[in-house]
Design an enzyme around this catalytic site. Structure first.
Site, mmCIF file in Angstrom:
data_model
loop_
_atom_site.group_PDB
_atom_site.id
_atom_site.type_symbol
_atom_site.label_atom_id
_atom_site.label_comp_id
_atom_site.label_asym_id
_atom_site.label_seq_id
_atom_site.Cartn_x
_atom_site.Cartn_y
_atom_site.Cartn_z
ATOM 1 N N ASP A 10 0.875 -1.165 0.000
ATOM 2 C CA ASP A 10 0.000 0.000 0.000
ATOM 3 C C ASP A 10 0.925 1.232 0.000
ATOM 4 O OD1 ASP A 10 -2.355 1.616 0.450
ATOM 5 O OD2 ASP A 10 -1.715 1.767 2.544
ATOM 6 N N LEU A 11 0.398 2.375 -0.363
ATOM 7 C CA LEU A 11 1.227 3.589 -0.411
ATOM 8 C C LEU A 11 1.085 4.434 0.862
ATOM 9 C CD1 LEU A 11 3.026 5.634 -2.009
ATOM 10 C CD2 LEU A 11 0.902 6.628 -2.857
ATOM 11 N N ASP A 12 -0.119 5.031 0.992
ATOM 12 C CA ASP A 12 -0.352 5.997 2.078
ATOM 13 C C ASP A 12 -0.277 5.306 3.439
ATOM 14 O OD1 ASP A 12 -0.950 8.278 0.383
ATOM 15 O OD2 ASP A 12 -2.833 7.278 -0.102
ATOM 16 N N THR A 18 1.615 9.977 4.131
ATOM 17 C CA THR A 18 0.647 10.913 3.561
ATOM 18 C C THR A 18 -0.712 10.817 4.254
ATOM 19 O OG1 THR A 18 0.490 9.239 1.888
ATOM 20 C CG2 THR A 18 1.542 11.294 1.235
ATOM 21 N N LYS A 46 -9.076 5.332 5.814
ATOM 22 C CA LYS A 46 -7.809 4.773 5.316
ATOM 23 C C LYS A 46 -8.078 3.644 4.324
ATOM 24 C CE LYS A 46 -4.779 6.137 9.084
ATOM 25 N NZ LYS A 46 -3.920 5.694 10.187
ATOM 26 N N SER A 115 -2.588 0.560 -4.448
ATOM 27 C CA SER A 115 -3.121 1.712 -3.723
ATOM 28 C C SER A 115 -4.434 2.184 -4.334
ATOM 29 C CB SER A 115 -2.104 2.861 -3.789
ATOM 30 O OG SER A 115 -2.675 4.060 -3.333
ATOM 31 N N ALA A 116 -5.318 2.682 -3.479
ATOM 32 C CA ALA A 116 -6.577 3.265 -3.958
ATOM 33 C C ALA A 116 -6.361 4.668 -4.515
ATOM 34 C CB ALA A 116 -7.564 3.341 -2.801
ATOM 35 N N LYS A 146 -10.675 -1.365 -2.025
ATOM 36 C CA LYS A 146 -10.485 -2.211 -0.837
ATOM 37 C C LYS A 146 -11.739 -2.060 0.031
ATOM 38 C CE LYS A 146 -5.586 -1.029 -1.118
ATOM 39 N NZ LYS A 146 -4.451 -0.285 -0.545
ATOM 40 N N GLU A 170 0.229 -3.373 4.622
ATOM 41 C CA GLU A 170 -0.945 -2.495 4.697
ATOM 42 C C GLU A 170 -1.091 -1.834 6.067
ATOM 43 O OE1 GLU A 170 -3.560 -1.018 3.702
ATOM 44 O OE2 GLU A 170 -3.810 -1.646 1.658
ATOM 45 N N ASP A 171 -1.537 -0.576 6.086
ATOM 46 C CA ASP A 171 -1.814 0.088 7.369
ATOM 47 C C ASP A 171 -3.315 0.235 7.638
ATOM 48 O OD1 ASP A 171 -2.254 2.059 5.369
ATOM 49 O OD2 ASP A 171 -2.078 3.632 6.890
#
Ligand code: BG6
Ligand code: MG
Length: 216
Positions: A10-12, A18, A46, A115-116, A146, A170-171
């Site tokens: 995942d990115l953020d 971010t 998130k 990522s979304a 997601k 993933e967070d």
């Protein structure tokens, strides 16, 4: 755990922090509409797409808007979010994540982004990390957000690795659910009390490497 042949990130909140900028920008919108958005409420956003997040924030405030107003508010939020993101430099990757991506490369294990976000490439370029990823699955490619597994299944398919040989980092609760639904090994980045459905949870990438993943 089966041997890992690809890692999907995942990115953020995983590669870069971010998530705090998303929160600031949504909170400013909420306050402009006359209510507050708490950090706890923000957890629900998130991993969730921009327009779905907008609907959740509006429902928290009990505010109804026309479709045109919703698009306008989402655009203003995104402009503010990007303005905050542009303050970042290549030093802003989360601690240990570059080292882990380097270790994967040294071991010929491909990496993908799942990522979304529709801003994923811009953000990765901003922090000079686009080159780490063998594939990018972002909000411009997916049709189901997601917790649907589509984002990670697409990543695995791009990398030509079976889902059961992929690990996902993933967070977000929705992201862990997405990874689990894809039949992948899910690694939560954050708090075990929040990411209860993850196969393992670690506080971050500092001190984390392939050895920890393989012994999990
Ligand atoms: C996810 C974030 O990565 O991307 C969400 O966790 C965000 O909070 C979503 O809403 C969509 O991002 P963007 O950049 O397309 O608005
Ligand atoms: Mg995230």
């Amino acid at each position: 755990m089966p041997s890992i042949q690809a890692c999907l990130f995942d990115l953020d909140g995983v590669i870069v922090d971010t998530a705090q900028f998303h929160y600031i920008a949504w909170r400013e919108m909420a306050q402009d509409l006359g209510f507050d958005l708490t950090r706890e409420e923000n957890e629900r956003l998130k991993g969730i797409s921009r327009m779905e997040s907008l609907e959740i924030v509006l429902s928290i405030g009990g505010v109804e808007l026309s479709e045109d107003e919703k698009i306008h508010r989402a655009t203003v939020k995104n402009t503010r979010y990007l303005e905050l993101c542009m303050q970042m430099t290549s030093d802003d990757a989360l601690p240990g994540v570059r080292e882990f991506l380097d270790e994967l490369k040294q071991n010929q294990i491909p990496s993908g982004l799942g990522s979304a976000s529709k801003n994923a490439k811009v953000i990765l370029e901003r922090i000079d990390m686009l080159h780490y990823f063998d594939t990018i699955v972002d909000g411009t490619r997916i049709t189901k957000g997601k917790p649907d597994p589509q984002v990670f299944l697409m990543g695995a398919s791009d990398l030509k690795v079976a889902p059961e040989h992929c690990a996902v980092f993933e967070d977000a609760v929705a992201g862990i659910q997405s990874a689990n639904a894809a039949g992948m090994f899910s690694v939560g980045i954050g708090e075990p009390s929040v990411l209860t459905e993850a196969d393992i949870v670690v506080p971050g990438f500092e001190g984390f490497g392939l050895a920890q993943l393989e012994n999990a």
